[in-house]
Design a protein around this motif. Sequence first.
Motif, PDB file in Angstrom:
ATOM      1  N   GLY A  50       0.815  -1.208   0.000  1.00 23.14           N
ATOM      2  CA  GLY A  50       0.000   0.000   0.000  1.00 23.14           C
ATOM      3  C   GLY A  50       0.844   1.251   0.000  1.00 23.14           C
ATOM      4  N   THR A  51       0.187   2.390   0.054  1.00 24.98           N
ATOM      5  CA  THR A  51       0.888   3.664  -0.088  1.00 24.98           C
ATOM      6  C   THR A  51       1.702   4.066   1.127  1.00 24.98           C
ATOM      7  N   SER A  52       1.394   3.501   2.298  1.00 26.60           N
ATOM      8  CA  SER A  52       2.097   3.914   3.516  1.00 26.60           C
ATOM      9  C   SER A  52       3.043   2.847   4.051  1.00 26.60           C
ATOM     10  N   ASP A  53       3.300   1.820   3.265  1.00 27.81           N
ATOM     11  CA  ASP A  53       4.189   0.753   3.713  1.00 27.81           C
ATOM     12  C   ASP A  53       4.862   0.140   2.483  1.00 27.81           C
ATOM     13  N   GLY A  54       5.885  -0.674   2.748  1.00 30.28           N
ATOM     14  CA  GLY A  54       6.562  -1.385   1.677  1.00 30.28           C
ATOM     15  C   GLY A  54       6.104  -2.825   1.588  1.00 30.28           C
ATOM     16  N   ALA A  55       6.682  -3.546   0.634  1.00 29.13           N
ATOM     17  CA  ALA A  55       6.397  -4.971   0.486  1.00 29.13           C
ATOM     18  C   ALA A  55       7.578  -5.639  -0.209  1.00 29.13           C
ATOM     19  N   ASP A  84       4.021   1.896  -5.852  1.00 29.84           N
ATOM     20  CA  ASP A  84       4.259   0.453  -5.853  1.00 29.84           C
ATOM     21  C   ASP A  84       5.560   0.080  -6.566  1.00 29.84           C
ATOM     22  N   TYR A  85       6.533   1.006  -6.550  1.00 24.88           N
ATOM     23  CA  TYR A  85       7.859   0.744  -7.113  1.00 24.88           C
ATOM     24  C   TYR A  85       8.920   0.600  -6.038  1.00 24.88           C
ATOM     25  N   GLY A  86       8.493   0.481  -4.772  1.00 20.46           N
ATOM     26  CA  GLY A  86       9.438   0.248  -3.708  1.00 20.46           C
ATOM     27  C   GLY A  86       9.621   1.430  -2.780  1.00 20.46           C
ATOM     28  N   THR A  87      10.303   1.178  -1.651  1.00 20.22           N
ATOM     29  CA  THR A  87      10.467   2.192  -0.618  1.00 20.22           C
ATOM     30  C   THR A  87      11.835   2.091   0.048  1.00 20.22           C
ATOM     31  N   ILE A  88      12.199   3.157   0.742  1.00 30.58           N
ATOM     32  CA  ILE A  88      13.271   3.157   1.729  1.00 30.58           C
ATOM     33  C   ILE A  88      12.607   3.407   3.076  1.00 30.58           C
ATOM     34  N   PHE A  89      12.951   2.620   4.097  1.00 31.37           N
ATOM     35  CA  PHE A  89      12.275   2.747   5.389  1.00 31.37           C
ATOM     36  C   PHE A  89      13.279   2.779   6.532  1.00 31.37           C
ATOM     37  N   ASP A 109      13.612  -1.897  18.353  1.00 32.37           N
ATOM     38  CA  ASP A 109      12.542  -2.481  19.164  1.00 32.37           C
ATOM     39  C   ASP A 109      11.213  -2.513  18.408  1.00 32.37           C
ATOM     40  N   GLY A 110      11.236  -2.118  17.117  1.00 28.36           N
ATOM     41  CA  GLY A 110      10.033  -2.126  16.298  1.00 28.36           C
ATOM     42  C   GLY A 110       9.257  -0.818  16.302  1.00 28.36           C
ATOM     43  N   SER A 111       9.691   0.142  17.080  1.00 23.65           N
ATOM     44  CA  SER A 111       8.975   1.422  17.153  1.00 23.65           C
ATOM     45  C   SER A 111       9.420   2.351  16.031  1.00 23.65           C
ATOM     46  N   GLY A 112       8.579   3.358  15.762  1.00 22.11           N
ATOM     47  CA  GLY A 112       8.965   4.439  14.862  1.00 22.11           C
ATOM     48  C   GLY A 112       9.132   4.067  13.404  1.00 22.11           C
ATOM     49  N   PHE A 113       8.399   3.050  12.932  1.00 20.66           N
ATOM     50  CA  PHE A 113       8.524   2.707  11.514  1.00 20.66           C
ATOM     51  C   PHE A 113       8.026   3.867  10.660  1.00 20.66           C
ATOM     52  N   SER A 114       8.810   4.215   9.629  1.00 19.39           N
ATOM     53  CA  SER A 114       8.379   5.259   8.693  1.00 19.39           C
ATOM     54  C   SER A 114       9.091   5.083   7.356  1.00 19.39           C
ATOM     55  N   LEU A 115       8.464   5.588   6.322  1.00 20.84           N
ATOM     56  CA  LEU A 115       9.057   5.578   4.985  1.00 20.84           C
ATOM     57  C   LEU A 115       9.873   6.843   4.793  1.00 20.84           C
ATOM     58  N   LEU A 116      11.120   6.667   4.363  1.00 25.79           N
ATOM     59  CA  LEU A 116      11.984   7.809   4.058  1.00 25.79           C
ATOM     60  C   LEU A 116      11.837   8.253   2.615  1.00 25.79           C
ATOM     61  N   HIS A 117      11.469   7.299   1.740  1.00 24.18           N
ATOM     62  CA  HIS A 117      11.310   7.639   0.321  1.00 24.18           C
ATOM     63  C   HIS A 117      10.409   6.622  -0.352  1.00 24.18           C
ATOM     64  N   ASN A 118       9.555   7.114  -1.260  1.00 21.10           N
ATOM     65  CA  ASN A 118       8.742   6.278  -2.129  1.00 21.10           C
ATOM     66  C   ASN A 118       9.292   6.380  -3.547  1.00 21.10           C
ATOM     67  N   PHE A 119       9.723   5.276  -4.112  1.00 21.79           N
ATOM     68  CA  PHE A 119      10.229   5.303  -5.486  1.00 21.79           C
ATOM     69  C   PHE A 119       9.072   5.420  -6.470  1.00 21.79           C
TER      70      PHE A 119
END
Length: 241
Positions: free
Chosen positions: A48-53, A77-82, A87-97
């Motif tokens: 989806g738009t707010s996460d990678g796969a 849907d071309y990939g991400t940098i995250f 500890d699993g906290s603070g997940f965020s996308l730094l860039h959407n390709f």
Amino acid sequence: MNAINHARRNGSRGVPLAVVFSLAIGLAITIHLPARAGYQVIHTFTGGTSDGAHPLGSLIQSGSTLYGTTRDGGSSDYGTIFQVGTDGSGFSLLHNFTGGSSDGAIPAADLIRSGSTLYGTTAGGGHSGSPPNTGGTIFRVGTDGSGFSLLHSFTGVDGETVQGSLIQSGSTLYGMAVYGGSNGRGTIFKVGTDGSAFSLLHSFTGGSGDGGTPYGSLFQSGSILYGMTSGIANGDGGTIF
């Protein structure tokens, strides 16, 4: 030893000596087994738009933060940098390709970090043409997601489809492209960390005495680079160079 002595003193009225030995050995083994570390999932990719796969490369760590890329997901849907905390906290996308001439698409290799800057490659995007089916890119971005820029867009003549990771020596990045070059068999390249002075160190030719289609990464020892190719040499067995 107390249990064994007790059995000796009590003779037939006690527990058989062989059984006591078995119990003692079992107890010793149980006591000395190291505790198993707990397995824990710290993030599940949903796309989806707010996460990678579908991450393909490895994670890298800086302090309590992990960085990585995914092949798919993100806004196009071309990939991400995250980034995510250890500890699993603070997940965020730094860039959407997004692909196209000003961005990459489909990152398939590890990031590397130098100070507050991340460097990486994509297998597609860059140059002209419809994303993601273009030559691939070399990029950099701040560890906070700022300042994303392409250092190089591959055109085919200089390489195409980078799937291995970059390595850094001083202000120079080295890597390999799977295809492209003068013979279409892949290339070894270098480029400055600011995107300047891109040049080819080698174009693979295939056949005896050379290799082709390098999927992995280089490593450096002194002034020598070592690597492997997956085939196109001596019966398609691959090479170490």
